[in-house]
Design a protein around this motif. Structure first.
Motif, mmCIF file in Angstrom:
data_model
loop_
_atom_site.group_PDB
_atom_site.id
_atom_site.type_symbol
_atom_site.label_atom_id
_atom_site.label_comp_id
_atom_site.label_asym_id
_atom_site.label_seq_id
_atom_site.Cartn_x
_atom_site.Cartn_y
_atom_site.Cartn_z
ATOM 1 N N THR A 1 25.745 29.477 -17.512
ATOM 2 C CA THR A 1 25.414 30.044 -18.822
ATOM 3 C C THR A 1 26.234 31.291 -19.093
ATOM 4 O O THR A 1 26.793 31.463 -20.186
ATOM 5 C CB THR A 1 23.914 30.386 -18.888
ATOM 6 O OG1 THR A 1 23.163 29.217 -18.608
ATOM 7 C CG2 THR A 1 23.546 30.911 -20.266
ATOM 8 N N VAL A 2 26.315 32.182 -18.105
ATOM 9 C CA VAL A 2 27.102 33.411 -18.267
ATOM 10 C C VAL A 2 28.562 33.079 -18.540
ATOM 11 O O VAL A 2 29.181 33.613 -19.477
ATOM 12 C CB VAL A 2 26.986 34.304 -17.010
ATOM 13 C CG1 VAL A 2 27.953 35.486 -17.104
ATOM 14 C CG2 VAL A 2 25.559 34.801 -16.830
ATOM 15 N N GLU A 3 29.105 32.176 -17.756
ATOM 16 C CA GLU A 3 30.519 31.825 -17.927
ATOM 17 C C GLU A 3 30.769 31.141 -19.262
ATOM 18 O O GLU A 3 31.810 31.343 -19.895
ATOM 19 C CB GLU A 3 30.970 30.934 -16.773
ATOM 20 C CG GLU A 3 31.020 31.665 -15.443
ATOM 21 C CD GLU A 3 31.477 30.779 -14.300
ATOM 22 O OE1 GLU A 3 31.586 29.543 -14.501
ATOM 23 O OE2 GLU A 3 31.724 31.326 -13.200
ATOM 24 N N SER A 4 29.809 30.323 -19.711
ATOM 25 C CA SER A 4 29.954 29.641 -20.997
ATOM 26 C C SER A 4 29.992 30.634 -22.155
ATOM 27 O O SER A 4 30.819 30.518 -23.063
ATOM 28 C CB SER A 4 28.801 28.657 -21.189
ATOM 29 O OG SER A 4 28.869 28.041 -22.455
ATOM 30 N N ILE A 5 29.108 31.619 -22.115
ATOM 31 C CA ILE A 5 29.082 32.621 -23.187
ATOM 32 C C ILE A 5 30.348 33.466 -23.164
ATOM 33 O O ILE A 5 30.972 33.704 -24.210
ATOM 34 C CB ILE A 5 27.831 33.507 -23.059
ATOM 35 C CG1 ILE A 5 26.576 32.688 -23.360
ATOM 36 C CG2 ILE A 5 27.915 34.711 -24.001
ATOM 37 C CD1 ILE A 5 25.292 33.425 -23.156
ATOM 38 N N GLN B 1 30.900 47.223 -19.746
ATOM 39 C CA GLN B 1 29.449 47.397 -19.800
ATOM 40 C C GLN B 1 28.765 46.191 -20.437
ATOM 41 O O GLN B 1 27.681 45.773 -20.003
ATOM 42 C CB GLN B 1 29.096 48.672 -20.582
ATOM 43 C CG GLN B 1 27.697 49.211 -20.304
ATOM 44 C CD GLN B 1 27.505 49.616 -18.851
ATOM 45 O OE1 GLN B 1 28.396 50.160 -18.226
ATOM 46 N NE2 GLN B 1 26.330 49.340 -18.308
ATOM 47 N N ALA B 2 29.403 45.612 -21.436
ATOM 48 C CA ALA B 2 28.843 44.420 -22.071
ATOM 49 C C ALA B 2 28.800 43.259 -21.083
ATOM 50 O O ALA B 2 27.827 42.498 -21.038
ATOM 51 C CB ALA B 2 29.672 44.042 -23.299
ATOM 52 N N LYS B 3 29.845 43.123 -20.278
ATOM 53 C CA LYS B 3 29.885 42.058 -19.271
ATOM 54 C C LYS B 3 28.813 42.276 -18.204
ATOM 55 O O LYS B 3 28.202 41.323 -17.731
ATOM 56 C CB LYS B 3 31.272 42.001 -18.618
ATOM 57 C CG LYS B 3 32.389 41.561 -19.561
ATOM 58 C CD LYS B 3 33.738 41.593 -18.854
ATOM 59 C CE LYS B 3 34.863 41.194 -19.794
ATOM 60 N NZ LYS B 3 36.194 41.288 -19.135
ATOM 61 N N ILE B 4 28.592 43.530 -17.834
ATOM 62 C CA ILE B 4 27.595 43.845 -16.809
ATOM 63 C C ILE B 4 26.183 43.567 -17.306
ATOM 64 O O ILE B 4 25.321 43.082 -16.567
ATOM 65 C CB ILE B 4 27.736 45.326 -16.371
ATOM 66 C CG1 ILE B 4 28.988 45.500 -15.501
ATOM 67 C CG2 ILE B 4 26.491 45.794 -15.622
ATOM 68 C CD1 ILE B 4 29.293 46.947 -15.146
ATOM 69 N N ASN B 5 25.936 43.845 -18.586
ATOM 70 C CA ASN B 5 24.589 43.714 -19.136
ATOM 71 C C ASN B 5 24.252 42.306 -19.623
ATOM 72 O O ASN B 5 23.080 42.014 -19.900
ATOM 73 C CB ASN B 5 24.388 44.707 -20.278
ATOM 74 C CG ASN B 5 24.181 46.124 -19.776
ATOM 75 O OD1 ASN B 5 23.403 46.363 -18.863
ATOM 76 N ND2 ASN B 5 24.892 47.074 -20.355
#
Length: 241
Positions: A89-93, A106-110
Motif C-alpha cells: 500500500t505504501v509503495e503503491s501510493i 517528512q511526508a514519506k516518514i508520516n
C-alpha cells in the motif's frame, strides 16, 4: 509520589466507563508494535474488558525486525490478532505521485503511520470496535507523533501519563520485562526516540512533572518543540460566523 497500582486501577475503570457509554459490547482495537505503549494499552483493555473483547493488529511494512516482540505480547495476553502488511500500500501510493510533485522526507516518514491508522479503522468498523490511541504524555508534549496517524483514536488511556509512569504501570500489569523496557525506536527512520529528540525521556518526564531541568539548552529545545506542536493536541479551529 506516583501510585502505579492506583493509577492502573483508575484507568481500567475509566476504560470500562468509556465503553459503557460509547460502545457497550464493542471491542477495543489496538495497533501492536511490540513496544511499551501498545503493550500497556492492550493489557489495560484486557483487564477492563476481558481478552475476548481486545483485538490486536500487527502492521509491519515489509519485514519488521522486532515483530517477534509484537507476537510475544499478543500471545502473553492471549488476544485475537491479525497481521496486515502495509508495504504494498505504501509503495503503491508513493508510486502514484506524479514526478513533478516531490514528496518531502517528512511526508514519506508520516505516510506509513497514517496508512496504519486507516487500516485500524477498517478493522474496527468491521469488528464492532473502538480504536485505542496509544500515545503518552511525553510524546505528545514534544509532538513526537503523527497527526491522523498514531495520534488518532477513539479513546486514549495514556495521554496524561509520562513514559516513566507508563512503564511503571506495565510492571504492575505483569507484562514481560522485555516489552516494558524495550528501547523505543520510531519504526520510521530506524533511530531511537531519544536520538531523534535530542534528550532522554527521563529528563523530559521530570521537566513535565516538576518544571526542573539542569541543562538550559535541553530546556530550550523541549520548550520549542512543545510550543511548535501544541496544535496537534487541540481541536481543529473552526470559523464561527
Amino acid at each position: 509520589m506516583f501510585d502505579a497500582l492506583k493509577t492502573k486501577n483508575d484507568c481500567v475503570q475509566w476504560i470500562k466507563d468509556f465503553f459503557e457509554e460509547n460502545g457497550k459490547g464493542c471491542n477495543a482495537v489496538v495497533g501492536i508494535s511490540g513496544g511499551k505503549d501498545s503493550s500497556v494499552a492492550a493489557a489495560l483493555c484486557v483487564e477492563a474488558l476481558g481478552k475476548d473483547r481486545v483485538i490486536g493488529v500487527l502492521m509491519p511494512q515489509g519485514e519488521q525486525h522486532d515483530i517477534d516482540m509484537a507476537y510475544m505480547l499478543v500471545n502473553h495476553l492471549d488476544i485475537k490478532h491479525y497481521e496486515i502488511n502495509i508495504k504494498d500500500t505504501v509503495e503503491s501510493i508513493l508510486g502514484a505521485f506524479p514526478a513533478e510533485l516531490e514528496l518531502s522526507q517528512q511526508a514519506k516518514i508520516n505516510l506509513p503511520p497514517r496508512i496504519r491508522m486507516s487500516t485500524l479503522y477498517a478493522v474496527s468498523q468491521s469488528l464492532n470496535g473502538r480504536v485505542v490511541n496509544t500515545c503518552n504524555l511525553s510524546e505528545d508534549w514534544v509532538g513526537y507523533s503523527t497527526r491522523y496517524g498514531d495520534a488518532a483514536g477513539d479513546f486514549s488511556p495514556m495521554s496524561n501519563l509520562t513514559v516513566t509512569e507508563v512503564k511503571e504501570i506495565g510492571y504492575v500489569l505483569g507484562l514481560p520485562k522485555e516489552l516494558v523496557d524495550k528501547t523505543p525506536i520510531d519504526g520510521l527512520c530506524g533511530k531511537t526516540d531519544e536520538e531523534n529528540l535530542g534528550f532522554t525521556y527521563a529528563q523530559l518526564d521530570v521537566y513535565i512533572r516538576t518544571g526542573k531541568i539542569d541543562d538550559p539548552e535541553i530546556k530550550e529545545l523541549i520548550d520549542r518543540k512543545h510550543k511548535a506542536n501544541l496544535f496537534k493536541l487541540q481541536l481543529m479551529p473552526t470559523f464561527k460566523p
